[in-house]
Each structure stands twice: as structure tokens, then as C-alpha cells.
Design a protein around this motif. Structure first.
Motif, short mmCIF file in Angstrom:
data_model
loop_
_atom_site.label_atom_id
_atom_site.label_comp_id
_atom_site.label_asym_id
_atom_site.label_seq_id
_atom_site.Cartn_x
_atom_site.Cartn_y
_atom_site.Cartn_z
N VAL A 59 0.84 -1.21 0.00
CA VAL A 59 0.00 0.00 0.00
C VAL A 59 0.88 1.25 0.00
CG1 VAL A 59 -1.56 1.37 1.44
CG2 VAL A 59 -2.08 -1.03 0.99
N ILE A 60 1.92 1.27 0.83
CA ILE A 60 2.82 2.43 0.87
C ILE A 60 3.47 2.63 -0.49
CG2 ILE A 60 4.99 3.28 1.84
CD1 ILE A 60 4.05 2.00 4.52
N LEU A 61 3.90 1.55 -1.13
CA LEU A 61 4.51 1.63 -2.45
C LEU A 61 3.53 2.21 -3.48
CD1 LEU A 61 6.88 0.87 -4.42
CD2 LEU A 61 5.63 -1.26 -4.76
N ILE A 62 2.32 1.69 -3.52
CA ILE A 62 1.31 2.14 -4.49
C ILE A 62 0.92 3.59 -4.22
CG2 ILE A 62 -1.07 1.81 -5.29
CD1 ILE A 62 0.97 -0.25 -6.39
N LYS A 63 0.78 3.97 -2.94
CA LYS A 63 0.44 5.36 -2.62
C LYS A 63 1.57 6.30 -3.06
CE LYS A 63 -2.02 6.21 1.16
NZ LYS A 63 -2.46 6.20 2.55
N HIS A 64 2.81 5.89 -2.86
CA HIS A 64 3.95 6.69 -3.30
C HIS A 64 3.97 6.80 -4.83
CE1 HIS A 64 7.94 8.44 -3.31
NE2 HIS A 64 8.31 7.53 -4.18
#
Length: 122
Positions: free
Chosen positions: A86-91
Motif C-alpha cells: 500500500v505504501i509503495l502504491i500510494k507513493h
């Protein structure tokens, strides 16, 4: 007629007033880039936590958001890799400028739900 200008009969502050007060408190507590958005459909305050650089937003009286957060926490307890993805996709979405329903793109929450779906079917 004892109603004030906001038709707030019980003298509780409106969501808009609470958002403005939260913004003042966040500034006083050294949060950066504090932006109150009191006239949004769901009034919020956006800010950045200076030590981590994490962008945050706070809303008022949004019980659905509380339930959604609880659900997301449970999903991440089932599979700890979910949080990292999720952090990767949000970034990724932020870097490409496709991260905001207010801009006509998907909301952060929509990306999270898509990641959950991906994890369920893969």
C-alpha cells in the motif's frame, strides 16, 4: 428563536469550526503545511508530520472512516506485506499525480482497496 447563525441548537461547534480549531492546534504543535478544508463535503485538515514527512488528514465525525481504518488494520494483521505494498502504491500514485478524488483521479482509499483485491486474487 435561540438558533445561532449555524442553526446549531445545542451550542456544539460545527464540523467546520472544529476543523479550523484543529488546524490552529496542529500549527501550535509544529505540524507543517497545515491546511484546513472546512467547506469540503467531509471537512478535513491536511498536514505533514515534520519528523517523518508523512502526509496526514483528519476529519470530524466520520464514523465510516473509523470503521474503514479498523478494517484496513485487520487486513494488514492478516498479511503484513499489505502495508508495504500500500505504501509503495500510494507513493507511486503521488509521484504520478494520480492520487486524489478531488483532482478527478482515484482516492488513496480506492488504491488501498485495489491492493487488497490484488492480494486476494493473486
Amino acid at each position: 428563536n435561540n438558533n445561532n447563525n449555524n442553526n446549531n441548537v445545542d451550542n456544539r461547534p460545527t464540523q467546520q469550526q472544529v476543523v479550523k480549531q484543529m488546524a490552529r492546534l496542529l500549527r501550535r504543535n509544529r505540524m507543517s503545511k497545515v491546511i484546513p478544508i472546512p467547506k469540503a463535503r467531509v471537512p478535513i485538515v491536511k498536514f505533514i508530520e515534520p519528523e517523518t514527512g508523512i502526509e496526514c488528514d483528519i476529519c470530524v465525525n466520520n464514523l465510516l472512516a473509523v470503521e474503514n481504518t479498523s478494517l484496513l488494520r485487520k487486513y494488514s494483521e492478516i498479511d503484513p506485506r499489505l502495508k508495504e505494498l500500500v505504501i509503495l502504491i500510494k507513493h507511486w500514485s503521488k509521484c504520478r499525480g494520480v492520487n486524489g478524488a478531488f483532482k478527478g483521479t482515484l482516492s488513496s482509499y480506492a488504491y488501498v482497496i485495489m491492493v487488497i483485491h490484488f492480494k486476494e486474487v493473486v
